[in-house]
Scaffold this motif. Structure first.
Motif, mmCIF file in Angstrom:
data_model
loop_
_atom_site.group_PDB
_atom_site.id
_atom_site.type_symbol
_atom_site.label_atom_id
_atom_site.label_comp_id
_atom_site.label_asym_id
_atom_site.label_seq_id
_atom_site.Cartn_x
_atom_site.Cartn_y
_atom_site.Cartn_z
ATOM 1 N N ASN A 134 11.639 -21.262 -36.402
ATOM 2 C CA ASN A 134 13.026 -21.218 -36.898
ATOM 3 C C ASN A 134 13.576 -19.784 -36.822
ATOM 4 O O ASN A 134 13.650 -19.231 -35.748
ATOM 5 N N GLY A 145 18.960 -28.464 -37.332
ATOM 6 C CA GLY A 145 19.555 -29.258 -38.395
ATOM 7 C C GLY A 145 20.638 -30.190 -37.885
ATOM 8 O O GLY A 145 21.026 -30.171 -36.715
ATOM 9 N N GLU A 148 24.400 -25.566 -38.614
ATOM 10 C CA GLU A 148 22.969 -25.463 -38.300
ATOM 11 C C GLU A 148 22.736 -25.602 -36.795
ATOM 12 O O GLU A 148 21.960 -24.836 -36.200
#
Length: 478
Positions: free
Chosen positions: A128, A157, A162
């Motif tokens: 991430n 996401g 996101e």
């Protein structure tokens, strides 16, 4: 959208407060019967046409300074598309103009990154961590240390901010040869807690030959806790095994750059195949070779000394590759202006103006002479005539600032991105650096159609008139 994400009501209320105007006074100034309608607009409770009507009145009565007018127009767009979508689109705008909103790393994270920067060689695993500050530091390290390699794993996401955060991280990094990315496999179920953490682990060899492993945990963009152990303790190997047990699919592959004449031909051959089979939406900071008539390109290359321009290559071998290069360049020229697939392009007006003045590409391209005035006029005219003649060719010019990033979206396939300084270089393997992810591809296409073309470019007619005026200026020059 370049300002903070505010609704129309929030932006209008701030302007009224700065000017000392009440809702009642604003109603009187703009012809409303009472302050009720103004109050509803301030609470963002009115219909969208009500907000648009008020803005038109304010503009017609010249009650706004230009910067206030821009702010209200951007806020009106927030109401139209929603705050989350507006926030995501601002991220993409910042990438295209290379604006940075990156926080500084925490002290512990900064120290760990500095040890990575000075290492002789290193392998980096990123889980991430799509924040601009972290990604910018990694890019700088990878550019300075080509022996390093970065593998980036991400769980994308579902919200637009996101998804855009992931897309922007990729757009700014995928062009680097040592960078590879993997995303959580679509349809494989929800990611577990480990896959969602923000972590970075690397194993690095110091200049004294010692190997150490470092693990960084991030609680936020500007914070991090670091742990370093001798490599024989197996910290990096443990982290690598933990990632391998999870379901990540390739999005961007690392690659070895091809240089010299063979690299030129390999790159243009692959681009030809891509452009032949897909609709394209592109944001381009510079003029591309496929926009130049092949006869002009041949003359400019030969007279620029391309046959003698590569050390170690004899003229016969270069001539064979030159013919292959010009063949594919010709196919790209045909596809650009009269191909069966739709092409939507946004280009930088400054670059077109500089090309007209100098006859040179803004991107680096060795062994090519400047185009003559006559060639420049013909190249510019071809843009205008093609756009008016062919419904599959569309061109817009960027309205405000320069474009700093080239992004080309091959519909239903992938996205290629490169900074303006390297977008014309010959050592980028576009095949390896193509970003392949269906949701991110759809997000870029949506932003291109509904934001960039709506809010950030001249109209089609304005764009064509701009190019026609440049060509006229060249004709009239002594």
């Amino acid at each position: 959208m370049k300002e903070p994400v505010r609704t129309f009501g929030e932006c209008l209320e701030e302007l009224m407060r700065d000017k000392g105007i009440s809702a009642q006074r604003l109603a009187e100034m703009t012809g409303y019967k009472s302050k009720t309608s103004i109050a509803r607009i301030l609470r963002d409770e009115s219909i969208h046409t009500g907000r648009e009507r008020l803005l038109r009145i304010l503009e017609a009565q010249k009650l706004l300074r230009p910067e206030e007018q821009r702010a209200l127009r951007q806020a009106l767009e927030v109401n139209r598309i929603g705050r989350e979508t507006a926030q995501a689109r601002m991220m993409l705008y910042d990438v295209l103009t290379c604006k940075q909103h990156a926080k500084a790393l925490g002290q512990e994270a900064a120290r760990a990154m500095e040890s990575l920067r000075v290492a002789r060689s290193a392998r980096v695993l990123v889980l991430n961590c799509c924040w601009p500050g972290v990604m910018r530091t990694l890019r700088e390290i990878l550019e300075a240390r080509p022996a390093h390699g970065i593998e980036h794993f991400m769980v994308i996401g579902d919200t637009k901010p996101e998804m855009m955060s992931a897309l922007c991280a990729l757009l700014r990094s995928a062009y680097l040869p040592g960078y590879a990315c993997y995303a959580w496999r679509e349809g494989s179920g929800a990611a577990d807690g480990f896959a969602k953490v923000n972590t970075l682990c690397f194993t690095a060899q110091d200049r004294d030959g010692a190997c150490r492993d470092t693990l960084l945990f991030f609680s936020g963009e500007d914070a991090g806790a670091a742990y370093t152990l001798p490599a024989e303790r197996g910290l990096f190997a443990f982290f690598e095994r933990a990632i391998e047990r999870h379901r990540f699919a390739p999005v961007v592959s690392a690659y070895k750059p091809l240089t010299g004449p063979q690299g030129m031909v390999s790159s243009i051959r692959f681009c030809t195949e891509l452009e032949r089979g897909h609709d394209i939406s592109a944001v381009k900071p510079d003029l591309c070779i496929n926009a130049v008539e092949p006869s002009f390109m041949r003359a400019a290359l030969l007279e620029g000394g391309v046959l003698e321009g590569f050390a170690g290559w004899d003229e016969k071998r270069v001539r064979v590759l030159l013919e292959e290069f010009l063949y594919f360049q010709g196919r790209r020229f045909e596809a650009e202006f009269s191909g069966a697939h739709i092409r939507r392009q946004i280009m930088s007006p400054k670059v077109m103006r500089v090309f007209a003045l100098t006859g040179k590409f803004s991107a680096p391209f060795p062994a090519i002479r400047p185009f003559t005035v006559g060639e420049r006029i013909a190249i510019l005219e071809n843009f205008v005539n093609s756009a008016r003649r062919d419904e599959n060719f569309s061109l817009w010019l960027w309205r405000d600032e320069e474009i700093a990033m080239e992004v080309t979206c091959f519909h239903d396939l992938g996205v290629f991105a490169s900074p303006a300084a390297t977008s014309g270089a010959l050592d980028i393997d576009i095949q390896a650096s193509l970003i392949r992810h269906p949701r991110l591809l759809a997000l870029f296409r949506e932003c291109f159609e509904d934001d960039l073309l709506r809010n950030h470019v001249m109209s089609r007619e304005e764009s064509l008139a701009y190019l026609a005026n440049i060509a006229d200026g060249l004709r009239q020059a002594p």
